[in-house]
Design a protein around this motif. Structure first.
Motif, PDB file in Angstrom:
ATOM      1  N   THR A 236       3.827 -21.496  -9.067  1.00 25.40           N
ATOM      2  CA  THR A 236       2.610 -22.303  -8.921  1.00 25.40           C
ATOM      3  C   THR A 236       1.962 -22.011  -7.572  1.00 25.40           C
ATOM      4  OG1 THR A 236       3.372 -24.096 -10.346  1.00 25.40           O
ATOM      5  CG2 THR A 236       1.707 -24.658  -8.720  1.00 25.40           C
ATOM      6  N   LEU A 237       0.654 -21.826  -7.601  1.00 32.45           N
ATOM      7  CA  LEU A 237      -0.139 -21.613  -6.397  1.00 32.45           C
ATOM      8  C   LEU A 237      -0.994 -22.848  -6.160  1.00 32.45           C
ATOM      9  CD1 LEU A 237      -1.166 -19.470  -4.255  1.00 32.45           C
ATOM     10  CD2 LEU A 237      -3.027 -19.009  -5.881  1.00 32.45           C
ATOM     11  N   ASP A 238      -0.832 -23.481  -4.996  1.00 33.42           N
ATOM     12  CA  ASP A 238      -1.618 -24.653  -4.618  1.00 33.42           C
ATOM     13  C   ASP A 238      -2.664 -24.195  -3.618  1.00 33.42           C
ATOM     14  OD1 ASP A 238      -2.623 -27.127  -3.996  1.00 33.42           O
ATOM     15  OD2 ASP A 238      -0.829 -27.860  -2.994  1.00 33.42           O
ATOM     16  N   SER A 239      -3.940 -24.175  -4.032  1.00 28.98           N
ATOM     17  CA  SER A 239      -4.976 -23.509  -3.245  1.00 28.98           C
ATOM     18  C   SER A 239      -6.272 -24.305  -3.202  1.00 28.98           C
ATOM     19  CB  SER A 239      -5.261 -22.131  -3.853  1.00 28.98           C
ATOM     20  OG  SER A 239      -6.331 -21.475  -3.198  1.00 28.98           O
ATOM     21  N   SER A 240      -6.996 -24.125  -2.111  1.00 24.60           N
ATOM     22  CA  SER A 240      -8.355 -24.666  -2.017  1.00 24.60           C
ATOM     23  C   SER A 240      -9.344 -23.806  -2.785  1.00 24.60           C
ATOM     24  CB  SER A 240      -8.795 -24.724  -0.547  1.00 24.60           C
ATOM     25  OG  SER A 240      -9.006 -23.413  -0.042  1.00 24.60           O
ATOM     26  N   GLY A 241      -8.925 -22.569  -3.113  1.00 28.79           N
ATOM     27  CA  GLY A 241      -9.833 -21.641  -3.774  1.00 28.79           C
ATOM     28  C   GLY A 241     -10.795 -20.944  -2.826  1.00 28.79           C
ATOM     29  N   PHE A 242     -10.654 -21.162  -1.513  1.00 31.03           N
ATOM     30  CA  PHE A 242     -11.540 -20.515  -0.551  1.00 31.03           C
ATOM     31  C   PHE A 242     -11.018 -19.101  -0.310  1.00 31.03           C
ATOM     32  CE2 PHE A 242     -13.367 -19.543   3.623  1.00 31.03           C
ATOM     33  CZ  PHE A 242     -14.685 -19.875   3.394  1.00 31.03           C
ATOM     34  N   CYS A 243     -11.389 -18.215  -1.231  1.00 21.98           N
ATOM     35  CA  CYS A 243     -10.809 -16.884  -1.249  1.00 21.98           C
ATOM     36  C   CYS A 243     -11.721 -15.941  -2.013  1.00 21.98           C
ATOM     37  CB  CYS A 243      -9.440 -16.965  -1.943  1.00 21.98           C
ATOM     38  SG  CYS A 243      -8.648 -15.387  -2.246  1.00 21.98           S
ATOM     39  N   GLU A 244     -11.815 -14.707  -1.556  1.00 19.26           N
ATOM     40  CA  GLU A 244     -12.506 -13.691  -2.327  1.00 19.26           C
ATOM     41  C   GLU A 244     -11.651 -13.329  -3.542  1.00 19.26           C
ATOM     42  OE1 GLU A 244     -15.447 -12.568  -2.089  1.00 19.26           O
ATOM     43  OE2 GLU A 244     -16.021 -13.353  -0.122  1.00 19.26           O
ATOM     44  N   VAL A 245     -12.260 -13.322  -4.708  1.00 21.46           N
ATOM     45  CA  VAL A 245     -11.520 -13.070  -5.942  1.00 21.46           C
ATOM     46  C   VAL A 245     -10.741 -11.763  -5.870  1.00 21.46           C
ATOM     47  CG1 VAL A 245     -11.828 -12.489  -8.366  1.00 21.46           C
ATOM     48  CG2 VAL A 245     -13.013 -14.471  -7.404  1.00 21.46           C
ATOM     49  N   SER A 246     -11.352 -10.724  -5.336  1.00 20.01           N
ATOM     50  CA  SER A 246     -10.701  -9.410  -5.281  1.00 20.01           C
ATOM     51  C   SER A 246      -9.415  -9.453  -4.472  1.00 20.01           C
ATOM     52  CB  SER A 246     -11.661  -8.374  -4.685  1.00 20.01           C
ATOM     53  OG  SER A 246     -12.055  -8.761  -3.371  1.00 20.01           O
ATOM     54  N   HIS A 247      -9.331 -10.367  -3.526  1.00 28.87           N
ATOM     55  CA  HIS A 247      -8.168 -10.476  -2.656  1.00 28.87           C
ATOM     56  C   HIS A 247      -6.987 -11.108  -3.379  1.00 28.87           C
ATOM     57  CE1 HIS A 247      -6.070 -10.783   1.153  1.00 28.87           C
ATOM     58  NE2 HIS A 247      -5.915 -12.087   0.999  1.00 28.87           N
ATOM     59  N   ALA A 248      -7.245 -11.847  -4.442  1.00 30.64           N
ATOM     60  CA  ALA A 248      -6.195 -12.656  -5.077  1.00 30.64           C
ATOM     61  C   ALA A 248      -5.755 -12.137  -6.434  1.00 30.64           C
ATOM     62  CB  ALA A 248      -6.688 -14.091  -5.224  1.00 30.64           C
ATOM     63  N   LYS A 249      -6.335 -11.049  -6.943  1.00 31.55           N
ATOM     64  CA  LYS A 249      -6.047 -10.617  -8.320  1.00 31.55           C
ATOM     65  C   LYS A 249      -4.566 -10.336  -8.532  1.00 31.55           C
ATOM     66  CE  LYS A 249     -10.577  -8.867  -9.678  1.00 31.55           C
ATOM     67  NZ  LYS A 249     -11.389  -7.692 -10.072  1.00 31.55           N
ATOM     68  N   ALA A 250      -3.943  -9.596  -7.640  1.00 36.94           N
ATOM     69  CA  ALA A 250      -2.530  -9.259  -7.807  1.00 36.94           C
ATOM     70  C   ALA A 250      -1.660 -10.507  -7.754  1.00 36.94           C
ATOM     71  CB  ALA A 250      -2.093  -8.248  -6.746  1.00 36.94           C
ATOM     72  N   LEU A 251      -2.023 -11.439  -6.900  1.00 35.07           N
ATOM     73  CA  LEU A 251      -1.279 -12.697  -6.801  1.00 35.07           C
ATOM     74  C   LEU A 251      -1.400 -13.497  -8.098  1.00 35.07           C
ATOM     75  CD1 LEU A 251       0.226 -15.006  -5.466  1.00 35.07           C
ATOM     76  CD2 LEU A 251      -1.877 -15.598  -4.234  1.00 35.07           C
ATOM     77  N   LEU A 252      -2.596 -13.574  -8.640  1.00 33.17           N
ATOM     78  CA  LEU A 252      -2.797 -14.354  -9.861  1.00 33.17           C
ATOM     79  C   LEU A 252      -2.094 -13.733 -11.060  1.00 33.17           C
ATOM     80  CD1 LEU A 252      -6.540 -15.336  -9.368  1.00 33.17           C
ATOM     81  CD2 LEU A 252      -4.536 -16.813  -9.130  1.00 33.17           C
ATOM     82  N   ASP A 253      -1.845 -12.426 -11.022  1.00 37.49           N
ATOM     83  CA  ASP A 253      -1.124 -11.770 -12.109  1.00 37.49           C
ATOM     84  C   ASP A 253       0.310 -12.283 -12.232  1.00 37.49           C
ATOM     85  OD1 ASP A 253      -3.280 -10.232 -12.871  1.00 37.49           O
ATOM     86  OD2 ASP A 253      -2.657  -8.463 -11.724  1.00 37.49           O
ATOM     87  N   VAL A 254       0.858 -12.843 -11.154  1.00 42.98           N
ATOM     88  CA  VAL A 254       2.245 -13.339 -11.183  1.00 42.98           C
ATOM     89  C   VAL A 254       2.291 -14.848 -10.948  1.00 42.98           C
ATOM     90  CG1 VAL A 254       3.387 -11.176 -10.608  1.00 42.98           C
ATOM     91  CG2 VAL A 254       2.490 -12.616  -8.758  1.00 42.98           C
ATOM     92  N   THR A 255       1.152 -15.517 -11.174  1.00 44.27           N
ATOM     93  CA  THR A 255       1.059 -16.968 -11.007  1.00 44.27           C
ATOM     94  C   THR A 255       0.944 -17.640 -12.359  1.00 44.27           C
ATOM     95  OG1 THR A 255      -0.011 -16.755  -8.832  1.00 44.27           O
ATOM     96  CG2 THR A 255      -0.315 -18.831  -9.994  1.00 44.27           C
ATOM     97  N   ASP A 256       1.828 -18.613 -12.624  1.00 47.01           N
ATOM     98  CA  ASP A 256       1.816 -19.305 -13.910  1.00 47.01           C
ATOM     99  C   ASP A 256       0.865 -20.495 -13.931  1.00 47.01           C
ATOM    100  OD1 ASP A 256       3.851 -17.735 -15.189  1.00 47.01           O
ATOM    101  OD2 ASP A 256       5.322 -18.740 -13.912  1.00 47.01           O
ATOM    102  N   LEU A 257       0.627 -21.115 -12.782  1.00 49.64           N
ATOM    103  CA  LEU A 257      -0.186 -22.330 -12.701  1.00 49.64           C
ATOM    104  C   LEU A 257      -0.877 -22.370 -11.348  1.00 49.64           C
ATOM    105  CD1 LEU A 257      -0.975 -25.249 -13.730  1.00 49.64           C
ATOM    106  CD2 LEU A 257       1.115 -26.038 -12.598  1.00 49.64           C
TER     107      LEU A 257
END
Length: 254
Positions: free
Chosen positions: A102-123
């Motif tokens: 699970t990733l607990d985030s404000s979402g203040f992030c460039e999408v391109s920066h987080a793609k690899a992380l989201l690939d291994v994030t379930d929630l």
């Protein structure tokens, strides 16, 4: 690769399903007026660790996480600032133990920066602090454009989300803003739950220890009536877009 962390909670119960290992990352680009961890803002503070060091911290508690349907939650600060480290950590947790991530985030992030992380994030626990961009900037020091784009990207991926909104009397409880929140959330795919988090003052002492003036001095915690009102207004906003879909689950977290 090393990450910079603030602290660890090996028995978390409110940051995702089940019992969880909660890792607080160091560093945040926002400066929320209600933040209860302002000591996580400084990107140069905390301590540097490797993924292996964190995995050794997790391993003794694996039976609790597995039996409860829990896993690991990475929060902050803002974990996407160290997306590469968190992605490697999540990958290893899945490869070795099949842990829920699970990733607990404000979402203040460039999408391109987080793609690899989201690939291994379930929630993703996504904190939508304020829909009005000017109010958002006053409250957090930044506007919400990146955050709304991040939410839209999660929706495109159909990533499971729990939406969180901190309810602060006189600041984040305006009727139009709550209706806008409801409308926006209703338009997202993947949202499993919407949580109103009542504002609290438990982190005020940290502001004092850091020599900072606390911006919300005198602001009370919301009453049960105010919380119920907020849910009704959010539902009004959702109703404009809902169609035949069932309402989201409701959770009030203390």
């Amino acid at each position: 690769m090393k990450g910079r962390i603030h602290s660890i909670d090996s028995f978390g119960t409110v940051d995702g399903p089940g019992i969880r290992f909660v890792l607080f990352m160091q560093g945040c680009a926002l400066q929320c007026q209600f933040c209860h961890n302002p000591d996580t803002w400084d990107t140069g503070a905390g301590r540097a660790v490797t993924v292996e060091e964190i995995l050794r911290e997790i391993e003794p508690y694996l039976p609790y996480y597995r039996r409860s349907g829990g896993g690991i939650t990475v929060t902050g600060g803002e974990p996407t600032l160290q997306a590469g480290f968190v992605a490697e950590l999540f990958s290893e947790c899945k490869r070795r133990w099949g842990l829920h991530t699970t990733l607990d985030s404000s979402g203040f992030c460039e999408v391109s920066h987080a793609k690899a992380l989201l690939d291994v994030t379930d929630l993703v626990l996504l904190d939508l602090k304020q829909m009005n961009p000017e109010k958002h900037e006053r409250l957090t020091s930044r506007d919400n454009e990146r955050i709304l784009k991040f939410a839209a990207y999660l929706s495109e991926r159909n990533t499971p989300m729990w939406i969180r909104h901190v309810l602060i009397p006189g600041i984040t409880d305006d009727g139009n803003d709550l209706r806008a929140l409801g409308s926006f959330v209703e338009g997202l795919r993947g949202v499993e739950k919407l949580e109103l988090l009542p504002y609290h003052r438990m982190g005020v002492y940290k502001w004092q220890q850091l020599g900072k003036d606390y911006p919300l001095e005198g602001v009370p915690t919301p009453t049960e009536r105010e919380i119920e009102r907020a849910y009704r207004l959010i539902e009004e906003g959702r109703a404009n877009r809902r169609g035949d879909r069932a309402p989201l689950g409701r959770t009030i977290t203390r």
